[in-house]
Scaffold this motif. Structure first.
Motif, PDB file in Angstrom:
ATOM      1  N   ARG A 158       4.063  -3.727  13.870  1.00 41.41           N
ATOM      2  CA  ARG A 158       3.451  -2.399  13.835  1.00 41.41           C
ATOM      3  C   ARG A 158       2.961  -2.003  12.452  1.00 41.41           C
ATOM      4  NH1 ARG A 158       2.368  -0.657  18.865  1.00 41.41           N
ATOM      5  NH2 ARG A 158       2.245   1.428  18.008  1.00 41.41           N
ATOM      6  N   VAL A 159       3.572  -2.548  11.396  1.00 42.12           N
ATOM      7  CA  VAL A 159       3.123  -2.195  10.031  1.00 42.12           C
ATOM      8  C   VAL A 159       2.496  -3.398   9.324  1.00 42.12           C
ATOM      9  CG1 VAL A 159       4.766  -0.290   9.764  1.00 42.12           C
ATOM     10  CG2 VAL A 159       5.447  -2.597   9.043  1.00 42.12           C
ATOM     11  N   GLY A 160       2.134  -4.419  10.092  1.00 43.47           N
ATOM     12  CA  GLY A 160       1.564  -5.632   9.488  1.00 43.47           C
ATOM     13  C   GLY A 160       2.673  -6.435   8.818  1.00 43.47           C
ATOM     14  N   GLU A 161       2.328  -7.090   7.704  1.00 43.42           N
ATOM     15  CA  GLU A 161       3.332  -7.853   6.951  1.00 43.42           C
ATOM     16  C   GLU A 161       4.168  -6.896   6.115  1.00 43.42           C
ATOM     17  OE1 GLU A 161       3.889 -11.261   6.799  1.00 43.42           O
ATOM     18  OE2 GLU A 161       2.557 -11.253   8.545  1.00 43.42           O
ATOM     19  N   THR A 163       5.865  -5.428   3.020  1.00 44.67           N
ATOM     20  CA  THR A 163       5.664  -5.608   1.572  1.00 44.67           C
ATOM     21  C   THR A 163       6.871  -5.137   0.768  1.00 44.67           C
ATOM     22  OG1 THR A 163       4.529  -3.467   1.513  1.00 44.67           O
ATOM     23  CG2 THR A 163       3.142  -5.428   1.697  1.00 44.67           C
ATOM     24  N   GLU A 272       7.753  -0.625   4.137  1.00 38.80           N
ATOM     25  CA  GLU A 272       6.328  -0.574   3.813  1.00 38.80           C
ATOM     26  C   GLU A 272       5.692  -1.868   4.299  1.00 38.80           C
ATOM     27  OE1 GLU A 272       5.490   2.086   2.150  1.00 38.80           O
ATOM     28  OE2 GLU A 272       7.393   2.743   1.257  1.00 38.80           O
ATOM     29  N   THR A 274       1.656  -4.020   5.218  1.00 44.16           N
ATOM     30  CA  THR A 274       0.241  -4.104   4.834  1.00 44.16           C
ATOM     31  C   THR A 274      -0.609  -3.131   5.638  1.00 44.16           C
ATOM     32  OG1 THR A 274       0.122  -5.956   6.376  1.00 44.16           O
ATOM     33  CG2 THR A 274       0.263  -6.516   4.031  1.00 44.16           C
ATOM     34  N   SER A 275      -0.117  -2.680   6.804  1.00 44.96           N
ATOM     35  CA  SER A 275      -0.955  -1.764   7.588  1.00 44.96           C
ATOM     36  C   SER A 275      -0.170  -0.559   8.109  1.00 44.96           C
ATOM     37  CB  SER A 275      -1.612  -2.518   8.746  1.00 44.96           C
ATOM     38  OG  SER A 275      -0.628  -3.074   9.572  1.00 44.96           O
ATOM     39  N   GLY A 276       0.832  -0.129   7.367  1.00 42.64           N
ATOM     40  CA  GLY A 276       1.544   1.075   7.793  1.00 42.64           C
ATOM     41  C   GLY A 276       2.924   1.167   7.189  1.00 42.64           C
ATOM     42  N   ARG A 277       3.643   2.177   7.670  1.00 42.62           N
ATOM     43  CA  ARG A 277       4.953   2.454   7.084  1.00 42.62           C
ATOM     44  C   ARG A 277       5.847   3.051   8.167  1.00 42.62           C
ATOM     45  NH1 ARG A 277       6.827   5.165   2.059  1.00 42.62           N
ATOM     46  NH2 ARG A 277       8.203   6.845   2.724  1.00 42.62           N
ATOM     47  N   VAL A 291       0.643   4.805  10.829  1.00 41.08           N
ATOM     48  CA  VAL A 291      -0.365   3.753  10.752  1.00 41.08           C
ATOM     49  C   VAL A 291      -1.700   4.456  10.547  1.00 41.08           C
ATOM     50  CG1 VAL A 291      -1.485   1.905  12.064  1.00 41.08           C
ATOM     51  CG2 VAL A 291       0.992   2.241  12.253  1.00 41.08           C
ATOM     52  N   PRO A 292      -2.482   4.040   9.532  1.00 46.82           N
ATOM     53  CA  PRO A 292      -3.737   4.749   9.256  1.00 46.82           C
ATOM     54  C   PRO A 292      -4.619   4.862  10.506  1.00 46.82           C
ATOM     55  CG  PRO A 292      -3.287   3.127   7.558  1.00 46.82           C
ATOM     56  CD  PRO A 292      -2.248   2.933   8.617  1.00 46.82           C
TER      57      PRO A 292
END
Ligand SMILES: NC(=O)c1ccc[n+]([C@@H]2O[C@H](COP(=O)([O-])OP(=O)(O)OC[C@H]3O[C@@H](n4cnc5c(N)ncnc54)[C@H](O)[C@@H]3O)[C@@H](O)[C@H]2O)c1
Length: 391
Positions: A158-161, A163, A272, A274-277, A291-292
Motif C-alpha cells: 500500500r505504501v510502495g517500498e 523507506t 514511510e 515510496t508511495s505513501g505513509r 497515499v497521494p
C-alpha cells in the motif's frame, strides 16, 4: 495455586474448572489498574484473586474474602504460588521478582520494560524457557490488531517500498512525577541499573510498537543503536531524546520523544514508503493510511487485554501477544540507552518553568514539538539538526 480434580463419575457433568489463581504484586502506581482489572475479572469468575503483595498495603480497595496480603513476593510464594503473578513494580526489581515467580511455577505478566539490562533479559528468558512457563510483557499496544493490520497493509504494497520507520511522542511529565518514587528519573540507583528514561519507560511503547510494526522484535533484528539523550528536568535519565535504530533488514527506525512538551500530543509510529505513509496511533488503536491522490483511510481496531491473553494461552496453548522473547529488540535499544553517553542537561534559557498547583513544577522545552517533527522528517537526531539547546 495448582488444584487437582477427580474425574466425574459416569453420567454426571464434570464440575466446572476452577478459575486460575492470580496474584498482583505492586498494587499502587500503575499496579492499581492491574488490581482493578483483576478484581473485575474475579467478580466475573474469570480468575480468583489469590493474593496481593506490596510494601505499602494501605488504602487498598475491598478485596475478595480469602485474598492474601503480603509485604513481598517471597512471603507470597512461600504461602503457595498462584497460577499467574502480575508484576508492576519498579523496573530494577523486575528480573529478580519474575525469576522467583517463574521458579515457583507461576506464569507471569511482567510490566515493561521487562528488565533493566540486556544481561538480565537473557538470563530471565533462559529461566522462563527452562521452566516451561509463560511470560507476557506489558506492552499493551501489542494486544491490538492494529499492529497486524499495518504489517499486512505494508506487505500488500500500500505504501510502495518501505523507506523507513519512525516513532514519536510529545508528552508532559512534571516534577511530581519524578518525586513520586525514589527510582523515578534514574539511570542507576544504589549500584543498580534502573533505566527510567523517556525512551525506556513512558514512551517505551513507541519503541516497542515501532519494532513490532517493522517485524523487528527479536534481539537479532536490531543490529545497532545510536542515541542522543537530553534532560530538561533535574533528573539523571533522559526526558528528551532521539535514537536511530538499525534493523537487520537494512531499514532504520528514527525515534524522537520528549516529556517536556507544551501539552500532551498523541504518540505514533509511522511506516514511510515510496508511495505513501501509514501511521499507527498506538494508544488509540487507530491507523491512518495516506497515499497521494486519495483521501486518508482511517481504521480503528480492537485490543485484547494482556492478562486475558495470558490466561487464554495457559488454557488453550495459543501464542502470547507479547512474549518475553519478543522484547529482545526493545531491550537492545534499552541497553544502548543505559550504556551509551549520559543524557546532557538542557541549559537554562531554553525552557520555560511553570508553577503548578500543590508546589509542582512543569518544564516546557521551547519548540520541542517542531524539533520532534523535524527529526522525523530529516531522519536526524536532535544534535545532528544542530538545535541550539543541543550545543
Ligand atoms: N504499561 C503501562 O502503560 C505502564 C504505565 C505506567 C507504569 N508502567 C510500569 O509499571 C511498573 C511500575 O511503575 P509505577 O510507575 O507504578 O511505579 P511506582 O514506584 O509508582 O509503584 C510501584 C509499586 O510497587 C511497589 N513495590 C516496590 N518494590 C516492590 C517489591 N519488591 N515487591 C512488591 N511491591 C513493590 C511500590 O510500593 C509501589 O506500590 C514499571 O515497570 C513501569 O514501567 C507501565
Amino acid at each position: 495455586m495448582s488444584t487437582t480434580t477427580s474425574p466425574a463419575p459416569a453420567g454426571t457433568a464434570a464440575p466446572p474448572a476452577a478459575p486460575p489463581s492470580v496474584a498482583v504484586v505492586g498494587v499502587n502506581g500503575h499496579g492499581r489498574s492491574h488490581l482493578e482489572r483483576a478484581l473485575a475479572a474475579d467478580a466475573a469468575g474469570r480468575l480468583r484473586l489469590a493474593a496481593v503483595a506490596d510494601p505499602r498495603l494501605e488504602d487498598l480497595p475491598d478485596l475478595p474474602a480469602g485474598t492474601r496480603r503480603h509485604h513481598d513476593l517471597g512471603d507470597l510464594l512461600r504461602d503457595g504460588a498462584p497460577d499467574v503473578v502480575v508484576l508492576s513494580t519498579p523496573i530494577h526489581t523486575h528480573a529478580a521478582l519474575a525469576t522467583a515467580a517463574v521458579r515457583a511455577g507461576a506464569d507471569v505478566l511482567l510490566e515493561k520494560p521487562p528488565t533493566a539490562t540486556a544481561a538480565e533479559f537473557t538470563e530471565l528468558n533462559a529461566t522462563v524457557e527452562a521452566a516451561g512457563r509463560l511470560c507476557q510483557v506489558g506492552f499493551q499496544s501489542l494486544g491490538s490488531t492494529a499492529v497486524q493490520h499495518v504489517r499486512q497493509r505494508v506487505a500488500d504494497g500500500r505504501v510502495g517500498e518501505v523507506t523507513g520507520y519512525s516513532a514519536a511522542g510529545c508528552w508532559v511529565r512534571t516534577r511530581a512525577y519524578y518525586q513520586r518514587a525514589r527510582w523515578a528519573g534514574h539511570r542507576h540507583l544504589d549500584g543498580r541499573v534502573v533505566a527510567d528514561g523517556a525512551l525506556t519507560n513512558p514512551l517505551a511503547h513507541a519503541v516497542a510498537s515501532a519494532l513490532a510494526v517493522a517485524g523487528a522484535q527479536r534481539a537479532e533484528d536490531v543490529t545497532g543503536v545510536e542515541t542522543d539523550l537530553f534532560h530538561v528536568h533535574d533528573i539523571e535519565a533522559d526526558d528528551t531524546s532521539t535514537a536511530r535504530v538499525h534493523l537487520a533488514g537494512g531499514h532504520e527506525l528514527l525515534v524522537a520523544v520528549t516529556l517536556c512538551a507544551a501539552e500532551r500530543g498523541e504518540p505514533f509510529v509511522a511506516v514511510e514508503g515510496t508511495s505513501g505513509r501509514i501511521t499507527l496511533y498506538y494508544t488509540l488503536d487507530t491507523v491512518v493510511e495516506e497515499v497521494p491522490g486519495r483521501p486518508p483511510l482511517v481504521t480503528r481496531h480492537g485490543r485484547t487485554d494482556l492478562l486475558t491473553d495470558l490466561l487464554a494461552a495457559r488454557a488453550h496453548g495459543t501464542p502470547l501477544l507479547s512474549p518475553l522473547a519478543d522484547s529482545g529488540g526493545f531491550t537492545r535499544v534499552l541497553e544502548a540507552v543505559v550504556t551509551g553517553p549520559a543524557p546532557r542537561p538542557v541549559a537554562e534559557g531554553f525552557f520555560e518553568r511553570l508553577e503548578l498547583p500543590g508546589g509542582d513544577e512543569g518544564r516546557r522545552l521551547t519548540g520541542v514539538e517542531e524539533a520532534v517533527a523535524t527529526a522525523l522528517r530529516e531522519r536526524s537526531t536532535f544534535s545532528e539538526l544542530g538545535l541550539p539547546w543541543t550545543r
